[in-house]
Design a protein around this motif. Structure first.
Motif, PDB file in Angstrom:
ATOM      1  N   ILE A 345       0.847  -1.200   0.000  1.00  0.00           N
ATOM      2  CA  ILE A 345       0.000   0.000   0.000  1.00  0.00           C
ATOM      3  C   ILE A 345       0.883   1.251   0.000  1.00  0.00           C
ATOM      4  N   VAL A 349       0.625   3.557  -3.460  1.00  0.00           N
ATOM      5  CA  VAL A 349       0.050   4.899  -3.462  1.00  0.00           C
ATOM      6  C   VAL A 349       1.157   5.936  -3.679  1.00  0.00           C
ATOM      7  N   ASN A 352       1.860   6.080  -7.363  1.00  0.00           N
ATOM      8  CA  ASN A 352       0.814   6.811  -8.067  1.00  0.00           C
ATOM      9  C   ASN A 352       0.981   8.322  -7.888  1.00  0.00           C
ATOM     10  N   ALA A 353       1.306   8.745  -6.669  1.00  0.00           N
ATOM     11  CA  ALA A 353       1.526  10.176  -6.429  1.00  0.00           C
ATOM     12  C   ALA A 353       2.703  10.680  -7.259  1.00  0.00           C
ATOM     13  N   VAL A 385       1.594  20.497  -2.666  1.00  0.00           N
ATOM     14  CA  VAL A 385       0.528  19.549  -3.044  1.00  0.00           C
ATOM     15  C   VAL A 385       0.802  18.193  -2.391  1.00  0.00           C
ATOM     16  N   LEU A 388      -0.200  18.124   1.297  1.00  0.00           N
ATOM     17  CA  LEU A 388      -1.648  17.990   1.482  1.00  0.00           C
ATOM     18  C   LEU A 388      -2.115  16.561   1.167  1.00  0.00           C
ATOM     19  N   ASN A 389      -1.660  16.033   0.026  1.00  0.00           N
ATOM     20  CA  ASN A 389      -2.019  14.664  -0.342  1.00  0.00           C
ATOM     21  C   ASN A 389      -1.527  13.677   0.715  1.00  0.00           C
ATOM     22  N   THR A 392      -3.556  13.727   3.944  1.00  0.00           N
ATOM     23  CA  THR A 392      -4.880  13.116   3.776  1.00  0.00           C
ATOM     24  C   THR A 392      -4.794  11.598   3.779  1.00  0.00           C
ATOM     25  N   ILE A 393      -3.911  11.080   2.924  1.00  0.00           N
ATOM     26  CA  ILE A 393      -3.812   9.630   2.804  1.00  0.00           C
ATOM     27  C   ILE A 393      -3.274   9.011   4.094  1.00  0.00           C
ATOM     28  N   LEU A 396      -6.099   8.712   6.590  1.00  0.00           N
ATOM     29  CA  LEU A 396      -7.026   7.647   6.200  1.00  0.00           C
ATOM     30  C   LEU A 396      -6.465   6.270   6.516  1.00  0.00           C
ATOM     31  N   ILE A 397      -5.237   6.014   6.070  1.00  0.00           N
ATOM     32  CA  ILE A 397      -4.669   4.680   6.244  1.00  0.00           C
ATOM     33  C   ILE A 397      -4.319   4.438   7.715  1.00  0.00           C
TER      34      ILE A 397
ATOM     35  N   VAL B 301      -2.690  25.383  -5.869  1.00  0.00           N
ATOM     36  CA  VAL B 301      -2.324  24.184  -5.106  1.00  0.00           C
ATOM     37  C   VAL B 301      -3.556  23.442  -4.591  1.00  0.00           C
ATOM     38  N   TYR B 305      -4.572  19.659  -5.425  1.00  0.00           N
ATOM     39  CA  TYR B 305      -4.778  18.726  -4.324  1.00  0.00           C
ATOM     40  C   TYR B 305      -6.108  17.998  -4.496  1.00  0.00           C
ATOM     41  N   LEU B 312      -5.720   9.286  -5.600  1.00  0.00           N
ATOM     42  CA  LEU B 312      -4.891   8.591  -4.619  1.00  0.00           C
ATOM     43  C   LEU B 312      -5.778   7.773  -3.684  1.00  0.00           C
ATOM     44  N   ASN B 315      -6.775   4.806  -5.515  1.00  0.00           N
ATOM     45  CA  ASN B 315      -5.625   3.925  -5.540  1.00  0.00           C
ATOM     46  C   ASN B 315      -5.435   3.217  -4.200  1.00  0.00           C
ATOM     47  N   ALA B 319      -5.374  -0.705  -3.506  1.00  0.00           N
ATOM     48  CA  ALA B 319      -4.244  -1.291  -2.778  1.00  0.00           C
ATOM     49  C   ALA B 319      -4.765  -2.137  -1.621  1.00  0.00           C
TER      50      ALA B 319
END
Lengths: 474, 474
Positions: A345, A349, A352-353, A385, A388-389, A392-393, A396-397, B301, B305, B312, B315, B319
């Motif tokens: 994982i 991910v 992909n980013a 960016v 921020l991404n 967030t991820i 979540l994970i 930005v 995002y 993501l 994704n 995953a």
């Protein structure tokens, strides 16, 4: 859009009892039509095939040949002899055209090339083997041959290969009336031209006159008074990609090509440029995916194999680097196999980013939006960016793993590794293509492999390393 | 190419004591020049800034504004008041233009739009909020406003938005001389036009006349006798991507746009189309990478995002599916941690093979090369390429693992899993986009996520499942 509304389709052919449109609303030949033609050829009914294909535009005849199976093409081309004009050949996909040309005698190829404009003749001949090229050139008329040989003396994919030598040039002291009379009398002009180039006595371009300007001015006006003096000249050795960008940037319809001494030697028109823009953009898609720059569905299987397997082997090597990283943590995985469940994982991910940033960066470089003036700003932007991404991820994970596996320690570790890897991905995605470009390499070619290697290896290292360091797998 | 050879650069400006070129050989503004202008603005020396920028082409002024930092742009635009023409605005990147427009009063925007051709005015206004749009429209001249409102009534990205309403149309019974006289007298013609449209009394297009044909024919010739009757008409609601493909296919320089009843309502010229081709091709690169269709380095930005994080998260979900697959084999991994070391190789190389096929397929669909006539042939082709690739990589990794880890069983298992996964990747890479396209979805948008999910899950399943089944981890 229903068929009856399809007013754009001028050609329609009697298919059996009903009058069907030959093309669908996206300008593709309908499968029933293609089948009908191929069936006629198959049945030896060449006349029907010719009747069906006759009204088509050369670009559609080319499509028809491409849509036929490889083993059907020779028969189809024979049946359509006379309809397959040089224009059809010029419109054909490179791979399909090469196939057809290989079947022809040098004399046939030479005759076809002689009827084409220089740029199309060059496209026909440049892909032949050296021997075949020579054989064809020897069969050509001396002046056609000289034109093609001169074009071939310029580097591949340069302006000199794309330009046509026929053009319309007049001196600045002519009056509009003289130009009109000259155009009416002169037979040796290109089929299509949209501008008249104004030249000095030693044939240096000094201005350009749109045909509309000539038409809208009184006969007594001096050409020098209505020409645009600001011109966009194309050096004969300029790369076609740069030519295309210049056409796009300055909204050109045609442009003068000049040699090293600044003399007018040819003209490039926008219809040739549209193909190049499409090609170069497709190239970026294909190169980024590792499918080779000529990958299309008409490429012979063995060539597709050759260009793709190289990148798969490169990818295999980078995967081995990632495997080497994992191997350092084999003991941790033995003690805590769930690490192996979660580690893809983090790598996936992250990958992909990285690809997202890479795509944006490669296109920005290719379209001249990203230059040394705003390089560092673009890097800063991608970092923000990515932050921020990543946050967030990571949340979540982290929360998901904590809840599902009931281990907040593991949740914290995977969240931290994910944030770190997405930041690395953002940096790699922008810095790797910029660095390749700086060293004169095409950033689309090898960037993906490097970015994936970074996100895989660092993803595994961060996650497994952190889990081991905090004693989770102790 | 050295600087001195750069004959294409017409503009050069006195930078300090020496005469430097403003642009590099790829038509990008040199960083020193950009800095010089921005320093002048910073120092309040607007006059120097205007002197430097004055000779530039509008497209280069637009580049200059884009290259400035966001916080420098407002000052720059103020200093260059008068130089920033509507043409400059039309050339600006969408994101940067929106930023600038947001700072302006509705009256200012209305004045600028009034000086533009309809298509550029629409591009300026269509991205504003509904309220702002209304405010600007109310300040416009009635006929400009009517033109823009009509254009806005067509769907986004349709021919009606891209076309310009000014064009040149004449009846078929006119003589060439009459057309020339009309063009000389009529003031209300577009700035650039390359063809004259021939219309019936009820304003339906019946033919097209290239300007060169008019110029080269005697004054007494009937327009109806020299016009091309085979025309390529564009329906006003056609998607701009299809318009672009049609321009490319038939090598058009301009085309008539018709409404539902077939009446001539506008004209599209190739310069607008070049931008669309570039945009649509870039879109495929960006969408395939999951960077959102408007991702460029000028996008704010927060918007980057938003568009990227969605993919993501998608994704992340795929995953998790792969992680779920691995979890079924936790016991095997506990007993034999080297499985965890090797499994990302199978998934990773498979993913890369899938992406290659996907890129080729998506481009072939986008350029109308892949239609229902040759769909199954394309699938067969990808299977054969996948077989060759799969065998090559399987042998390499199988032999490698056998030699390095000393286990021919493990070597055989990873080779078989790799071959299987690359075959799955090839099939998924061609079938998923074809299926999405059949259901009317854009194959570039979601294909990658599905393909990656397949290659990850099946890669892990094949490798871990096979290893467990043959008792390696028993």
């Amino acid at each position: 859009m229903s068929e009856s509304e399809n007013i754009a389709t001028a050609t329609s052919v009697d298919l059996g009892s009903e009058n069907h449109a030959v093309m669908d609303e996206e300008d593709r030949l309908r499968p029933e039509f293609v089948e009908r033609v191929l069936d006629a050829v198959d049945a030896g009914d060449d006349e029907t095939a010719r009747e069906l294909v006759g009204p088509l535009h050369p670009a559609d005849v080319a499509d028809l040949i491409e849509l036929a199976r490889r083993d059907e093409r020779e028969g189809l081309v024979k049946a359509l002899a006379g309809i397959i004009s040089p224009d059809v050949l010029a419109e054909l996909n490179d791979h399909v055209r090469e196939d057809l040309i290989d079947e022809m005698e040098p004399q046939q190829v030479a005759d076809l090339a002689g009827q084409m404009e220089t740029d199309d003749a060059v496209a026909l001949i440049e892909d032949l083997d050296k021997d075949e090229q020579q054989a064809v050139l020897e069969k050509m008329e001396p002046d056609d041959r000289a034109a093609v040989e001169e074009a071939l003396s310029y580097p591949e994919e340069s302006a000199g290969r794309v330009m046509q030598r026929d053009l319309c040039a007049v001196p600045a002291h002519w009056k509009v009336g003289q130009v009109i009379d000259y155009l009416r009398q002169e037979k040796d002009l290109p089929d299509d031209f949209w501008e008249v180039f104004v030249v000095s006595p030693d044939h240096h371009p000094v201005g350009t006159c749109k045909l509309s300007n000539i038409l809208r001015s009184p006969r007594s006006t001096l050409v020098g008074d209505i020409m645009a003096k600001e011109q966009t000249l194309i050096p004969v050795d300029m790369d076609q990609e740069d030519v295309a960008l210049r056409f796009q940037k300055y909204a050109l319809v045609s442009a003068a090509v000049v040699d090293e001494s600044g003399r007018l030697v040819g003209m490039i028109t926008v219809d040739d440029i549209i193909h190049i823009i499409q090609e170069e953009a497709s190239e970026d898609v294909l190169l980024l995916s590792g499918a080779g720059d000529e990958g299309d569905i008409n490429e012979p299987v063995t060539e597709s194999y050759k260009s793709r397997v190289r990148w798969l082997v490169a990818n295999l090597l980078t995967a081995l680097v990632a495997a080497f990283v994992i191997r350092q943590f084999e003991h941790s995985i033995e003690r805590m196999a769930v690490l192996a469940v979660l580690m893809p994982i983090v790598a996936g991910v992250g990958g992909n980013a990285g690809t997202q940033t890479l795509a944006v960066t490669v296109r920005a470089i290719a379209t001249n939006q990203l230059t040394s003036s705003n390089r560092w700003r673009a890097v800063g932007r991608e970092i923000r960016v990515a932050l921020l991404n990543g946050l967030t991820i990571a949340v979540l994970i982290g929360v998901g793993v904590t809840l599902v596996l009931g281990s907040s320690g593991l949740g914290a570790v995977i969240a931290a590794a994910m944030l770190f890897n997405i930041m690395v991905a953002g940096l790699a995605g922008v810095l790797i293509p910029l660095t390749l470009e700086r060293f004169g390499a095409d950033p689309a070619v090898a960037s993906s492999v490097f970015v994936t290697m970074m996100t895989d290896s660092i993803g595994f290292l961060a996650f497994l390393g952190l889990a081991t360091a905090v004693g989770l797998a102790g």
